[in-house]
Design a protein around this motif. Structure first.
Motif, PDB file in Angstrom:
ATOM      1  N   ILE A  45       1.297  -0.901   0.504  1.00 13.95           N
ATOM      2  CA  ILE A  45       0.029  -0.006   0.608  1.00 13.95           C
ATOM      3  C   ILE A  45       0.855   1.423   0.506  1.00 13.95           C
ATOM      4  CG2 ILE A  45      -2.042   1.603   1.575  1.00 13.95           C
ATOM      5  CD1 ILE A  45      -2.909  -1.862   2.701  1.00 13.95           C
ATOM      6  N   THR A  46       0.930   2.851  -0.945  1.00 17.70           N
ATOM      7  CA  THR A  46       1.247   3.270  -0.262  1.00 17.70           C
ATOM      8  C   THR A  46       0.477   4.437  -1.366  1.00 17.70           C
ATOM      9  OG1 THR A  46       3.465   1.795  -2.170  1.00 17.70           O
ATOM     10  CG2 THR A  46       3.558   4.486  -2.591  1.00 17.70           C
ATOM     11  N   LEU A  47       0.863   5.598  -0.391  1.00 14.38           N
ATOM     12  CA  LEU A  47       0.004   6.634  -0.213  1.00 14.38           C
ATOM     13  C   LEU A  47       1.163   7.404  -0.395  1.00 14.38           C
ATOM     14  CD1 LEU A  47      -1.277   6.522   3.338  1.00 14.38           C
ATOM     15  CD2 LEU A  47      -2.473   5.741   1.586  1.00 14.38           C
ATOM     16  N   HIS A  48       0.782   8.557  -1.246  1.00 11.44           N
ATOM     17  CA  HIS A  48       1.843   9.398  -2.132  1.00 11.44           C
ATOM     18  C   HIS A  48       1.346  10.563  -1.347  1.00 11.44           C
ATOM     19  CE1 HIS A  48       2.879   7.356  -5.983  1.00 11.44           C
ATOM     20  NE2 HIS A  48       2.177   6.136  -5.424  1.00 11.44           N
ATOM     21  N   LEU A  49       1.802  12.117  -0.699  1.00 11.80           N
ATOM     22  CA  LEU A  49       1.194  12.611  -0.131  1.00 11.80           C
ATOM     23  C   LEU A  49       0.962  13.803  -0.755  1.00 11.80           C
ATOM     24  CD1 LEU A  49       3.049  12.613   2.826  1.00 11.80           C
ATOM     25  CD2 LEU A  49       1.484  11.550   2.821  1.00 11.80           C
ATOM     26  N   ASN A  50       0.199  15.267  -0.265  1.00 13.94           N
ATOM     27  CA  ASN A  50       0.051  16.063  -1.258  1.00 13.94           C
ATOM     28  C   ASN A  50       1.103  17.499  -0.656  1.00 13.94           C
ATOM     29  OD1 ASN A  50      -2.640  16.653  -2.575  1.00 13.94           O
ATOM     30  ND2 ASN A  50      -3.514  16.541  -0.977  1.00 13.94           N
ATOM     31  N   ASN A  51       1.061  18.435  -1.941  1.00 14.36           N
ATOM     32  CA  ASN A  51       1.924  19.120  -1.494  1.00 14.36           C
ATOM     33  C   ASN A  51       1.139  20.229  -0.881  1.00 14.36           C
ATOM     34  OD1 ASN A  51       0.397  21.852  -2.611  1.00 14.36           O
ATOM     35  ND2 ASN A  51       0.923  20.500  -4.359  1.00 14.36           N
ATOM     36  N   GLU A  52       1.844  20.929   0.248  1.00 16.55           N
ATOM     37  CA  GLU A  52       1.297  21.935   0.898  1.00 16.55           C
ATOM     38  C   GLU A  52       0.248  23.130   0.992  1.00 16.55           C
ATOM     39  OE1 GLU A  52       5.040  20.148   2.639  1.00 16.55           O
ATOM     40  OE2 GLU A  52       4.467  21.388   0.493  1.00 16.55           O
ATOM     41  N   SER A  53       0.609  23.355  -0.327  1.00 12.76           N
ATOM     42  CA  SER A  53      -0.394  24.466  -1.082  1.00 12.76           C
ATOM     43  C   SER A  53      -1.918  24.037  -1.243  1.00 12.76           C
ATOM     44  CB  SER A  53       0.142  25.148  -1.774  1.00 12.76           C
ATOM     45  OG  SER A  53      -0.143  24.292  -2.836  1.00 12.76           O
ATOM     46  N   SER A  54      -1.785  22.174  -0.959  1.00 16.80           N
ATOM     47  CA  SER A  54      -3.153  21.816  -1.597  1.00 16.80           C
ATOM     48  C   SER A  54      -4.050  21.482  -0.155  1.00 16.80           C
ATOM     49  CB  SER A  54      -3.054  20.369  -2.137  1.00 16.80           C
ATOM     50  OG  SER A  54      -2.547  21.006  -3.640  1.00 16.80           O
ATOM     51  N   VAL A  55      -3.183  21.598   0.796  1.00 14.91           N
ATOM     52  CA  VAL A  55      -3.018  21.299   2.902  1.00 14.91           C
ATOM     53  C   VAL A  55      -3.414  22.101   3.503  1.00 14.91           C
ATOM     54  CG1 VAL A  55      -2.712  20.122   4.810  1.00 14.91           C
ATOM     55  CG2 VAL A  55      -2.112  19.091   2.282  1.00 14.91           C
ATOM     56  N   PHE A  56      -2.647  23.299   3.448  1.00 17.02           N
ATOM     57  CA  PHE A  56      -3.358  24.348   4.178  1.00 17.02           C
ATOM     58  C   PHE A  56      -3.873  26.341   3.144  1.00 17.02           C
ATOM     59  CE2 PHE A  56       0.909  22.966   5.942  1.00 17.02           C
ATOM     60  CZ  PHE A  56       0.179  22.224   6.858  1.00 17.02           C
ATOM     61  N   CYS A  57      -4.293  26.584   4.165  1.00 15.72           N
ATOM     62  CA  CYS A  57      -5.023  27.823   3.636  1.00 15.72           C
ATOM     63  C   CYS A  57      -4.448  29.475   4.840  1.00 15.72           C
ATOM     64  CB  CYS A  57      -6.538  27.368   2.811  1.00 15.72           C
ATOM     65  SG  CYS A  57      -7.862  27.816   3.577  1.00 15.72           S
ATOM     66  N   THR A  58      -4.982  30.015   4.650  1.00 15.06           N
ATOM     67  CA  THR A  58      -4.892  31.480   4.998  1.00 15.06           C
ATOM     68  C   THR A  58      -6.546  31.636   5.508  1.00 15.06           C
ATOM     69  OG1 THR A  58      -5.861  32.762   3.711  1.00 15.06           O
ATOM     70  CG2 THR A  58      -2.969  32.675   4.310  1.00 15.06           C
ATOM     71  N   ARG A  59      -6.395  32.174   6.775  1.00 15.88           N
ATOM     72  CA  ARG A  59      -8.122  32.255   7.129  1.00 15.88           C
ATOM     73  C   ARG A  59      -8.948  32.965   6.244  1.00 15.88           C
ATOM     74  NH1 ARG A  59      -9.964  31.325  12.199  1.00 15.88           N
ATOM     75  NH2 ARG A  59     -12.290  32.091  12.405  1.00 15.88           N
ATOM     76  N   HIS A  60      -7.994  34.522   5.408  1.00 13.86           N
ATOM     77  CA  HIS A  60      -8.720  35.181   4.724  1.00 13.86           C
ATOM     78  C   HIS A  60      -8.088  35.139   3.390  1.00 13.86           C
ATOM     79  CE1 HIS A  60      -9.598  36.736   8.732  1.00 13.86           C
ATOM     80  NE2 HIS A  60     -10.755  36.934   8.657  1.00 13.86           N
ATOM     81  N   ARG A  61      -8.939  35.253   2.289  1.00 11.89           N
ATOM     82  CA  ARG A  61      -8.361  35.654   0.787  1.00 11.89           C
ATOM     83  C   ARG A  61      -7.722  36.670   0.938  1.00 11.89           C
ATOM     84  NH1 ARG A  61     -14.111  33.387  -1.793  1.00 11.89           N
ATOM     85  NH2 ARG A  61     -15.007  32.387  -0.275  1.00 11.89           N
TER      86      ARG A  61
END
Length: 521
Positions: A223-239
């Motif tokens: 079983i291989t899990l490929h990890l997401n890049n950080e900009s697909s995981v985090f976002c700021t509180r406001h745009r």
């Protein structure tokens, strides 16, 4: 029935333990600062794998661009309720850094691949894992259920995200309290440091019957899990944030997974279990396609080449919404300014033989014609949100029929416990208009990223009784009339010139023989 259950906990094949050196975490599993894939080996043996017991566990550590662990002190707790920097430097760092509100730490998984150790044959491959998992999880739990302990193991809080997430991505303080160091001499290298998580792996093969691991069957699994890049995981509180926002930008924010384990149960089968074991299984699979909407009237056509399609789920992101720290890619909104849509099979409207309209919309007139109550007027200013029906912002993008059809396309039925409420859509819609106004001063933000929606367009073919449609050499078509890329003044000026990416998930039955390992789509 198996007469013995054996618990197991295994480390990854490519394990590289995280260590805290020089005020930062290195190694571990991370897209940027460690191993970008996690690989587990389940050996061939005369046992069955209880697939529904499988859980991925470990600890989640968020690091700021310095890089250093995000760690607020006891003094910062007094400011936990502050969502804007209305007074300089008083919004905690862990309030600014946000993960997916629907599936939390599971958003770090981008792709899952399962292979047989016997033949190295690929048995399952699921791409764009995090988006579908977030959408589905949001339709499994309501706002109150997201507060319960079993779901917090995902480190997510659903519609409560704006108030709770700051507690979930924060690392514990290591200073001396009451004369005692919190983690002893080990400090951040303590095995207890980090936010604990435990999540299932939602792949069809691992959500079915128990798998025989002997060489006559799967012969063990990789079983291989490929990890997401950080900009697909985090976002700021406001745009949009003030020019003197004291918090660091999120560019450079990273995550580290430590002490990662795959945990579950082996089952010791009886002779009766082996004699009644079904080699041919029916899997609840899904496929992912991608298209875009570039104009106000748009048509998308697919030829899926699948025999047993249960439903088709279409979700939308602005073209700048993915891989962008300043946007929440788990905010699933309908096409901007949706007016109507129709779906067809082989150029004939199906499963609905009519156009599905979203009312009221930017072209419609309601019964009440007084300004600000029933007529859509020019956008003008953010304070009155004149581009939508004042006081009924959510209703301007809602249609109960389309909402129910989308729910059935995703879940196969009408569900009673979910987070896709009118209130949620209203907040997401209002945030679009809030974002069109620049922050009133240098220390505040506009356009909330923590009010993500859970909507889209879909077709359900099961009719609640497990029916399917054959799409081998047959076409699915979706026509959408909306305000996308229209520059309409009635729509948010932060979105009305964007094209939109259309992610299409096809829910289908597939067949697999667990001895020959042959799969039929």
């Amino acid at each position: 029935m198996p007469f013995k259950k054996l618990n197991f906990s295994m480390s990854p094949l490519n394990d590289n333990p995280a260590s805290f050196v020089g005020a930062t975490f290195t190694n571990g599993f991370s897209h940027s600062r460690g191993q970008p894939t996690i690989k587990f080996s389940i050996p061939a043996q005369e046992l069955m794998l209880d697939t529904k017991s499988l859980m991925l566990s470990g600890q989640f550590i968020v690091q700021n661009p310095t890089p250093a662990p995000v760690q607020t002190t006891i003094a910062d707790v007094a400011n936990y309720s502050v969502n804007n920097n209305s007074v300089a430097n008083n919004m905690a760092e862990n309030t600014q850094i946000n993960t997916s509100q629907w599936n939390g730490v599971a958003s770090v998984i981008d792709k899952v691949v399962i292979q047989s150790k016997k033949t190295n044959q690929e048995l399952a491959s699921v791409i764009n894992y995090s988006q579908y998992d977030a959408l589905k999880t949001g339709y499994m739990y309501n706002k109150d259920e997201y507060k319960q302990v079993p779901l917090i193991r995902n480190l997510c809080a659903g519609a409560n995200h704006g108030a709770v997430n700051r507690h979930l991505n924060n690392n514990p303080e290591t200073s001396v309290v009451g004369g005692q160091a919190q983690f002893g001499a080990q400090g951040q290298n303590s095995k207890f440091y980090g936010q604990f998580f435990s999540i299932p792996i939602d792949v069809a093969l691992l959500q079915n019957q128990s798998l025989l691991l002997s060489n006559n069957y799967t012969g063990g699994l990789i079983i291989t899990l490929h990890l997401n890049n950080e900009s697909s995981v985090f976002c700021t509180r406001h745009r949009r944030t003030g020019t003197a926002q004291p918090l660091p930008v999120l560019d450079g924010t990273t995550y580290t997974l430590k002490n990662v384990k795959l945990e579950g149960k082996y089952l010791s089968p009886t002779p009766e279990d082996l004699s009644s074991y079904q080699s041919n299984v029916l899997l609840n699979s899904r496929q992912n396609l991608i298209n875009d909407i570039v104009s106000t009237e748009n048509s998308s056509t697919y030829t899926p080449q699948l025999q047993m399609v249960k439903g088709i789920v279409n979700v939308y992101n602005d073209d700048d919404q993915t891989n962008n720290f300043n946007e929440n890619q788990y905010n699933f909104r309908r096409p901007l300014g949706l007016i109507e849509y129709q779906q067809a099979k082989n150029n004939v409207r199906f499963p609905q033989d009519f156009v599905v309209k979203s009312l009221p919309n930017t072209e419609s007139v309601t019964e009440n014609t007084s300004i600000g109550s029933g007529v859509l007027t020019l956008a003008g200013n953010n304070a009155g949100r004149n581009g939508i029906i004042v006081g009924q912002e959510g209703m301007a993008s809602m249609d109960v029929e389309a909402r129910l059809l989308f729910m059935k396309s995703l879940m196969g039925r009408k569900v009673g416990h979910h987070s896709a409420t009118i209130e949620l859509s209203k907040n997401a819609y209002a945030s679009d208009y809030d974002a069109e106004t620049a922050p009133p001063d240098t220390a505040t933000g506009t356009g909330s990223n923590v009010d993500g929606d859970l909507m889209g367009i879909g077709a359900d073919y099961t009719n609640g009784i497990g029916m399917v449609q054959n799409f081998v050499n047959q076409d699915y078509e979706l026509r959408v009339k909306s305000g996308v890329n229209s520059l309409s003044v009635d729509l948010s000026n932060q979105r009305n010139n964007n094209i939109e990416v259309q992610e299409t998930f096809l829910r289908n039955f597939s067949q697999m023989n667990l001895q020959s390992l042959q799969k039929v789509m």
